[in-house]
Each structure stands twice: as structure tokens, then as C-alpha cells.
Motif scaffolding. Structure first.
Motif, short mmCIF file in Angstrom:
data_model
loop_
_atom_site.label_atom_id
_atom_site.label_comp_id
_atom_site.label_asym_id
_atom_site.label_seq_id
_atom_site.Cartn_x
_atom_site.Cartn_y
_atom_site.Cartn_z
N ILE A 114 0.83 -1.20 0.00
CA ILE A 114 0.00 0.00 0.00
C ILE A 114 0.87 1.25 0.00
O ILE A 114 0.62 2.21 -0.75
N MET A 115 1.92 1.26 0.83
CA MET A 115 2.81 2.42 0.86
C MET A 115 3.54 2.59 -0.46
O MET A 115 3.75 3.72 -0.93
N ALA A 116 3.94 1.48 -1.09
CA ALA A 116 4.62 1.57 -2.38
C ALA A 116 3.70 2.16 -3.45
O ALA A 116 4.13 3.00 -4.26
N LEU A 117 2.45 1.74 -3.44
CA LEU A 117 1.50 2.31 -4.40
C LEU A 117 1.26 3.80 -4.13
O LEU A 117 1.19 4.61 -5.06
N GLU A 118 1.15 4.15 -2.85
CA GLU A 118 0.94 5.57 -2.51
C GLU A 118 2.13 6.42 -2.96
O GLU A 118 1.95 7.52 -3.50
N LEU A 119 3.34 5.92 -2.74
CA LEU A 119 4.52 6.66 -3.19
C LEU A 119 4.56 6.77 -4.71
O LEU A 119 4.97 7.81 -5.26
N SER A 120 4.14 5.73 -5.41
CA SER A 120 4.12 5.77 -6.87
C SER A 120 3.12 6.79 -7.38
O SER A 120 3.39 7.56 -8.31
N ALA A 162 -5.13 21.64 -4.99
CA ALA A 162 -4.99 21.87 -3.56
C ALA A 162 -5.15 20.57 -2.76
O ALA A 162 -4.48 20.35 -1.75
N GLY A 163 -6.03 19.70 -3.25
CA GLY A 163 -6.26 18.43 -2.54
C GLY A 163 -5.09 17.48 -2.66
O GLY A 163 -4.84 16.68 -1.74
N ILE A 164 -4.36 17.55 -3.76
CA ILE A 164 -3.28 16.59 -3.98
C ILE A 164 -1.95 17.06 -3.43
O ILE A 164 -1.04 16.26 -3.21
N ARG A 165 -1.80 18.37 -3.19
CA ARG A 165 -0.51 18.90 -2.75
C ARG A 165 0.02 18.29 -1.44
O ARG A 165 1.23 18.04 -1.32
N PRO A 166 -0.84 18.02 -0.43
CA PRO A 166 -0.30 17.42 0.81
C PRO A 166 0.41 16.09 0.59
O PRO A 166 1.36 15.75 1.30
N TYR A 167 -0.03 15.33 -0.40
CA TYR A 167 0.61 14.05 -0.69
C TYR A 167 1.97 14.21 -1.35
O TYR A 167 2.77 13.27 -1.38
N LEU A 168 2.22 15.40 -1.89
CA LEU A 168 3.46 15.62 -2.63
C LEU A 168 4.58 16.18 -1.76
O LEU A 168 5.70 16.33 -2.23
N ASP A 169 4.27 16.47 -0.50
CA ASP A 169 5.26 17.04 0.40
C ASP A 169 6.47 16.11 0.52
O ASP A 169 6.32 14.91 0.79
N GLN A 170 7.66 16.66 0.30
CA GLN A 170 8.87 15.85 0.27
C GLN A 170 9.16 15.17 1.59
O GLN A 170 9.59 14.01 1.64
N SER A 171 8.94 15.89 2.70
CA SER A 171 9.22 15.29 4.01
C SER A 171 8.25 14.14 4.30
O SER A 171 8.64 13.12 4.90
N ARG A 209 6.87 12.16 2.02
CA ARG A 209 7.29 11.04 1.18
C ARG A 209 8.54 10.36 1.74
O ARG A 209 8.68 9.14 1.67
N LEU A 210 9.44 11.15 2.33
CA LEU A 210 10.65 10.58 2.92
C LEU A 210 10.30 9.72 4.14
O LEU A 210 10.81 8.60 4.30
N THR A 211 9.39 10.22 4.97
CA THR A 211 8.95 9.45 6.14
C THR A 211 8.27 8.15 5.71
O THR A 211 8.52 7.08 6.27
N LEU A 212 7.42 8.25 4.70
CA LEU A 212 6.71 7.06 4.20
C LEU A 212 7.70 6.06 3.60
O LEU A 212 7.56 4.84 3.80
N SER A 213 8.72 6.56 2.92
CA SER A 213 9.71 5.66 2.31
C SER A 213 10.48 4.89 3.37
O SER A 213 10.75 3.69 3.21
N ARG A 214 10.86 5.56 4.43
CA ARG A 214 11.62 4.88 5.48
C ARG A 214 10.75 3.91 6.27
O ARG A 214 11.22 2.88 6.74
N GLN A 215 9.48 4.24 6.41
CA GLN A 215 8.57 3.30 7.03
C GLN A 215 8.40 2.06 6.15
O GLN A 215 8.35 0.92 6.64
N LEU A 216 8.34 2.28 4.84
CA LEU A 216 8.27 1.18 3.88
C LEU A 216 9.52 0.30 3.99
O LEU A 216 9.42 -0.93 3.97
N LEU A 217 10.67 0.92 4.13
CA LEU A 217 11.91 0.18 4.26
C LEU A 217 11.90 -0.71 5.50
O LEU A 217 12.35 -1.87 5.46
#
Length: 501
Positions: free
Chosen positions: A373-379, A406-415, A417-425
Motif C-alpha cells: 500500500i505504501m509503495a502504491l501511494e509513493l508511486s 490543492a487536494g493533492i498537494r499534501p501528498y506531494l510534500d517531500q518530508s 514522502r521521505l517518512t513514508l519511504s523509510r517506514q516502507l523500508l
């Protein structure tokens, strides 16, 4: 007692007691005089039939051979030189006994269930149903044997068994080609089952250095499924094969950035008309949406049209679909968190709930479901960020379009995405530390590939990801993971590769 008169040739009772037999027929007088029942002069039963219900009652055989200690020794007669004298193993009944035992040992190693582990788990249901087919056709039997020989050969460092598996797989491919040209067999359940096993074989024994052969097998099975129609996949064998293939097709479609018929409404609903679609199948649905949007973004980046209106409509429509997908993935993530919390409350302290399979997650563990799920969200977020970076500053957006942005911008925040990536790891590390690596590896291709891209600029994280790839390919030689690593950035769309950092 070999060669000792009266012992090696005695009745079963005397041989078991290790005493000299008087060889009287039909019953041994030594047994009779000691008021024992003479069990006759048949030789000991040796082979044990291990089926889906466990060890079956042993049957007496006319001949017996010594039991062998290693799994690969059980298949040794099948790989002996053709120049040697024929042995008992060459006769059809005993050959089938050895083959069945080999398949059984492969199943025990591949399935997630273990008699020595009390933790609940879920077997690969599609393979369970396939192995329950009585008297399978030659194509299916050869495919199962090729899997069993090669997997046991790899795990036990037995080149002869691996070679035998490759030879049997070649034979299975030939019979499969014949079946596909037959109007009856092309739609038969066992043809579909054999094709599904071939996809598993290609993931372990990929016959090319790239993902080509694996993709080709997936595409071939997808065509068989499409030819059969969605209404013909409701029974257990059919539907479990369909569900397991949907994940493979989703991976292939996202990496090749191609839409699939699986994204059509009838294929999203018809096979589950009489049942509930579990969480795993619902996040796979979102994967097919992603594949469709990747294909559209490729077409958009290659468009030479200067029509700003059509370009804006296309970009906004893709962003709208991505926003809907991100919202759905968030809901699935929340549902999975509730499932995890529910089971955590019922387990003792120290129990790793993430390694648990549940009815809600189907055949995968909570950790695998979470990672996917996290991988799909990051993609989704990566593609959306690339579109926003390239197009929105150049296009005039109206009020409705701006609300989507405006609705999609919160998902694009770099920090974020970084947190989500490390949780995925972290979840990936949990998955690869699990007790059934063979069964889990195939589910980690997408998450490993996504997190590799997201954390490419962080050396420490990249080193960990490299170790995970090495671990996934080690011992069992899961070659498709290595092929994914070699593919590099080729699965990524141009719009992502050329996006502003």
C-alpha cells in the motif's frame, strides 16, 4: 543382515525381531511355537505417501528400497544416466511415487504453513487447489515437477536436480503450446493452472537476464484468463489463480506502463459476485489504476500538440484520478491499521503481529500488505509531483482544477514522502526476516523497486536496500528480483525521470 540365511530371507516377524527364521511355509514354525502370529514373507513397506492431509497410511509393496535421507536423493533415480541399467524407479508406479514425494517436499517448503510453528498463516491457495487435482494432465504434472526439481535442487545445491527440472520445464512448454492451439484445452482449468505454475517457475528460474520471459509468461496467462471471461472464475481453483495472477499482472503493467483489461468494471466485480473482495485484492485494483495513469502520462509527454485546452484537460483528469486513488489508499491503510490493532490486542506481548496473515489481508502478511500500500501511494505521489512540476505553472487552471491541485498537494510534500519511504523500508526488512521467504519474495518486487527510487539520494538507506535485494536473491536464487534491480530506471516514465528535483 544382508546375505545371512534365515535372517535376510526370513518372515517379517523374525526379521523385525532380528532372530533366525526357519523359513517354513506358509507360516514360520518358530513364530507358531512361540505363540506369535507370523506376518508372512512380504518385504517391508518403505515409501510414505505424504498428501495434503499429512502422512498417509503406508502400503505394502512387492519390493523395497532403503529410505534416503536427503530430499534430492529421492529424485536421484529420475536424473540417472540413460546408459545405466534400468532400475525399479523406471517403472511407472514407482516413478510416480518418487515424483509425488518430490512435489510434496516442494510444497512443504513453499507454503506458509508449518507444523512446527503455532502462528496462524495462510497457504498459497492457488497452489493448494492445484495440488488437490487428482490425476492431473501431463502439462500440469510436468510443470509441477519442474518447479519441484529446480527448487529442491537450488536449495540443496544439487545441479543434477536443477538440470532435470529445466529439462522437464522444456517439455512442459511444448505440451502447453499444443494445448493452447486446441479449442477445448485452451479454456480448460488445468491449462490455466499449468500456466500459473509457469509464471512461478519464471520468477525463480528466469530464463533471460531481463524480465522479458517473466513478462511474456504473465502476458500469456492474462490472455488465457481474458479468453475465458470474468464469469468463469468464480469457483475456488479458478478464482484463486485469478487473484494471484492479478498481482503479477499489476506488477507487469506498472513496470511496462500499460493499461490492462483487469481495470475494466466487469473484471473488478464479476469474479467476486458471490463473495467479498479482501483488502489485498482492493489495493491491487488501485495498482491497475496507477498503470493506466502511467500509460496516459507517457502519451501526454510524447504529445506534440500545442492545444493548451486539451493538454490541460488531460493533465487535470490524470490528477483527479490520482487524487481519488490516493484517497482510496489512505482508507485501505487505515483499515489495515485497525486490523493490526485488533490482532495486537489478542496476542501476547512480544508477538510480531506484522508477520500474521488475516482473513482481511488474504494470503499476505500485514507487513507485506502495508509495504505494498505504501509503495502504491509513493508511486501515485511521484507521478502526481512530476505532472504538477511540469504542467501546472504553464497552464491556466479554473476554480475546480485548482481545488484538485490543492487536494493533492499534501501528498506531494517531500518530508512526508521521505517518512513514508523509510517506514516502507522497515516493513520490507520485517518481510524478509519472516519465516517463509520463498512465498514472500514474489510480493516484494514492487515495494523494493519503489523504495529504491525514492531513497536513491540517501547512501545509508540505499545500502540497506541493496542488502535487501541481495537477500531476496540469495540461497533460493529468486532471479526476477535481480532482473528488476538491473532494469534500473527503465520502468519509470519519462515525465518522472525529467521532473525537477
Amino acid at each position: 543382515m544382508v546375505g545371512i540365511p534365515g535372517r535376510s530371507e526370513g518372515c517379517t516377524t523374525c526379521r523385525r525381531r532380528k532372530v533366525r527364521c526357519d523359513l517354513a511355509k506358509p507360516s514360520c514354525q518358530r513364530c507358531t511355537s512361540s505363540q506369535r502370529q507370523c506376518e508372512g514373507y512380504e518385504k517391508y513397506p518403505v515409501f510414505i505417501n505424504r498428501g495434503q492431509q499429512g502422512l498417509q497410511k503406508r502400503k505394502r509393496l512387492e519390493e523395497a528400497r532403503p529410505a534416503q535421507s536427503r530430499h534430492t536423493e529421492m529424485i536421484a533415480p529420475a536424473v540417472t544416466s540413460p546408459h545405466k541399467q534400468p532400475s525399479m524407479a523406471s517403472s511407472p508406479p514407482c516413478r510416480y511415487l518418487l515424483e509425488d514425494q518430490c512435489i510434496s517436499v516442494f510444497w512443504d517448503g513453499f507454503s506458509a504453513r508449518s507444523v512446527t510453528d503455532s502462528r496462524p498463516a495462510s497457504d498459497p491457495a492457488w497452489l493448494h487447489h492445484i495440488l488437490n487435482i487428482s490425476s492431473p494432465v501431463d502439462t500440469l504434472r510436468q510443470t509441477l515437477l519442474s518447479l519441484a526439481y529446480t527448487r529442491l535442487g537450488r536449495l540443496n545445491d544439487d545441479p543434477a536436480a536443477v538440470l532435470r527440472g529445466q529439462q522437464v520445464y522444456g517439455q512442459a512448454l511444448k505440451t502447453m503450446q499444443q494445448a493452447l492451439y486446441d479449442p477445448h484445452w485452451s479454456r480448460h482449468d488445468e491449462t490455466l493452472a499449468a500456466a500459473r505454475c509457469m509464471v512461478l517457475y519464471e520468477s525463480f528460474e528466469s530464463t533471460s537476464e531481463s524480465m522479458t520471459s517473466w513478462f511474456n509468461q504473465i502476458g500469456g496467462v492474462a490472455q488465457i484468463i481474458e479468453l475465458r471471461g470474468p464469469q468463469n472464475h468464480r469457483r475456488p481453483l479458478q478464482r484463486t489463480i485469478l487473484e494471484s495472477m492479478r498481482y503479477n499482472v499489476m506488477i507487469a503493467c506498472t513496470m511496462r506502463r500499460k493499461d490492462s483489461f483487469f481495470a475494466q468494471h466487469q473484471w473488478l466485480t464479476e469474479p467476486w459476485r458471490d463473495d467479498i473482495k479482501n483488502l489485498e485484492q482492493r489495493y491491487i485494483d488501485q495498482g491497475f489504476v496507477l498503470a493506466s495513469m502511467l500509460e496516459r502520462s507517457d502519451a501526454l509527454s510524447q504529445r506534440n500538440s500545442c492545444d493548451e485546452f486539451s493538454t490541460r484537460r488531460a493533465v487535470v483528469d490524470i490528477l483527479r484520478r490520482l487524487l481519488d486513488g490516493l484517497s482510496n489508499l489512505q482508507a485501505l491503510s487505515q483499515e489495515l491499521a485497525e486490523v493490526e490493532a485488533q490482532y495486537a490486542r489478542s496476542k501476547p506481548a512480544g508477538y510480531n503481529v506484522k508477520e500474521l496473515c488475516t482473513p482481511q489481508t488474504g494470503e499476505v502478511t500485514i507487513a507485506v500488505a502495508s509495504a505494498t500500500i505504501m509503495a502504491l501511494e509513493l508511486s501515485y505521489a511521484t507521478l502526481a509531483a512530476a505532472l504538477v512540476s511540469r504542467y501546472t505553472s504553464k497552464l491556466q487552471l479554473d476554480h475546480d482544477d485548482s481545488s484538485i491541485l490543492a487536494g493533492i498537494r499534501p501528498y506531494l510534500d517531500q518530508s512526508r514522502r521521505l517518512t513514508l519511504s523509510r517506514q516502507l523500508l522497515q516493513d520490507l526488512e520485517t518481510c524478509l526476516e519472516g519465516r517463509n521467504l520463498d512465498f514472500t519474495r514474489g510480493r516484494l518486487i514492487l515495494p523494493l523497486n519503489v523504495v529504491r527510487w525514492e531513497l536513491r539520494e540517501y547512501p545509508e538507506d540505499s545500502a540497506k536496500i541493496g542488502e535487501l535485494f541481495d537477500f531476496a536473491t540469495a540461497k533460493g536464487k529468486y532471479r526476477i528480483a535481480r532482473s528488476v534491480l538491473k532494469a534500473g530506471t527503465s520502468p519509470l516514465p519519462d515525465i518522472v525521470l525529467n521532473a525537477k528535483k
